[in-house]
Write a protein that holds these residues in place. Structure first.
Motif, PDB file in Angstrom:
ATOM      1  N   GLY A   1     129.130 -45.161 -49.155  1.00 23.49           N
ATOM      2  CA  GLY A   1     128.429 -45.573 -47.712  1.00 23.49           C
ATOM      3  C   GLY A   1     126.997 -45.644 -47.745  1.00 23.49           C
ATOM      4  N   GLN A   2     126.309 -45.703 -49.123  1.00 20.81           N
ATOM      5  CA  GLN A   2     124.992 -45.589 -48.875  1.00 20.81           C
ATOM      6  C   GLN A   2     124.384 -47.136 -48.728  1.00 20.81           C
ATOM      7  OE1 GLN A   2     124.633 -42.512 -48.282  1.00 20.81           O
ATOM      8  NE2 GLN A   2     122.814 -42.529 -49.312  1.00 20.81           N
TER       9      GLN A   2
ATOM     10  N   GLY B   1     120.110 -44.789 -49.447  1.00 20.52           N
ATOM     11  CA  GLY B   1     120.594 -44.980 -48.026  1.00 20.52           C
ATOM     12  C   GLY B   1     119.482 -44.959 -46.945  1.00 20.52           C
TER      13      GLY B   1
ATOM     14  N   GLU C   1     125.881 -36.789 -41.150  1.00 14.93           N
ATOM     15  CA  GLU C   1     125.014 -37.265 -42.406  1.00 14.93           C
ATOM     16  C   GLU C   1     124.090 -38.560 -41.758  1.00 14.93           C
ATOM     17  OE1 GLU C   1     122.635 -37.753 -45.332  1.00 14.93           O
ATOM     18  OE2 GLU C   1     123.758 -35.798 -45.276  1.00 14.93           O
TER      19      GLU C   1
ATOM     20  N   ASN D   1     123.325 -41.490 -44.350  1.00  9.01           N
ATOM     21  CA  ASN D   1     124.527 -42.249 -44.839  1.00  9.01           C
ATOM     22  C   ASN D   1     124.574 -43.689 -43.746  1.00  9.01           C
ATOM     23  OD1 ASN D   1     127.206 -43.599 -45.087  1.00  9.01           O
ATOM     24  ND2 ASN D   1     127.481 -41.859 -46.596  1.00  9.01           N
TER      25      ASN D   1
ATOM     26  N   TYR E   1     128.254 -43.958 -42.348  1.00 11.40           N
ATOM     27  CA  TYR E   1     128.614 -42.942 -41.414  1.00 11.40           C
ATOM     28  C   TYR E   1     127.645 -43.351 -39.955  1.00 11.40           C
ATOM     29  CZ  TYR E   1     128.000 -38.779 -38.530  1.00 11.40           C
ATOM     30  OH  TYR E   1     128.388 -37.636 -37.797  1.00 11.40           O
TER      31      TYR E   1
END
Length: 194
Positions: free
Chosen positions: A19-20, A152, A180, A183, A186
């Motif tokens: 997810g970065q 990220g 977070e 990220n 996210y």
């Protein structure tokens, strides 16, 4: 300094947690190269066949009739004629159905790319799969690639949250949400759920 090293070594290994933004970054570079009239090809690990070797799997994805080496020769020749380097991107090595093949075959693929001076190679792999995918080098051997860890949103998470809210037309939360914010995946999912 990092870019100059990549320009010299011509192979980038982009790592980082899920997810970065590794895939987003690599796709952006392919699009940027193509939009500028350059030469670029890409493949995602999850699209590669589990059958046969990786060169054959890449040749299948790219619909090559005359094989991987001949394709690299053509890419190199086209890039040389233009006075530039062609970009080859293979992302999500860890998402290949048989990810251990990379450990056995990646060094050979890198070597084939480096034999052709007008080719560059960018690879993406999640950090937690690094040891399962990336071949071990002998002690004292320098890697043939530049490794870069994708950070990220790291220190700009709150600003990224506001930018995403504006982009999606969502009111920014009054109190910062728990989670977070460094990220990118996210933050995107959070904003889409608001």
């Amino acid at each position: 300094d990092g870019y100059a090293l990549f320009a010299r070594k011509r192979v980038l290994l982009l790592t980082g947690p899920a997810g970065q933004g590794k895939t987003h970054t690599l796709v952006h570079e392919v699009r940027r190269t193509l939009d500028a009239g350059g030469v670029a090809v890409a493949a995602l690990g999850q699209t590669l066949s589990a059958q046969g070797d990786l060169r054959t799997a890449l040749a299948t994805i790219w619909e090559l009739r005359d094989g991987f080496a001949a394709f690299l020769d053509r890419l190199d020749a086209v890039a040389a004629q233009r006075g530039e380097r062609a970009l080859i991107v293979i992302d999500a090595l860890n998402e290949t159905s048989n990810r251990h093949r990379w450990k056995n075959e990646l060094a050979g693929i890198v070597h084939e790319v480096l034999e052709r001076p007008h080719l560059t190679l960018a690879l993406g792999v999640r950090s937690d799969y690094f040891r399962q995918v990336v071949p071990e080098l002998g002690s004292g051997r320098a890697p043939p690639w530049v490794e870069h860890r994708h950070s990220g949103f790291s220190d700009v998470g709150a600003d990224a949250l506001l930018a995403y809210c504006a982009h999606y037309g969502v009111a920014a939360p009054v109190a910062p949400p728990v989670g977070e914010l460094g990220n990118p995946l996210y933050v995107q999912l959070l904003v889409k759920s608001l």
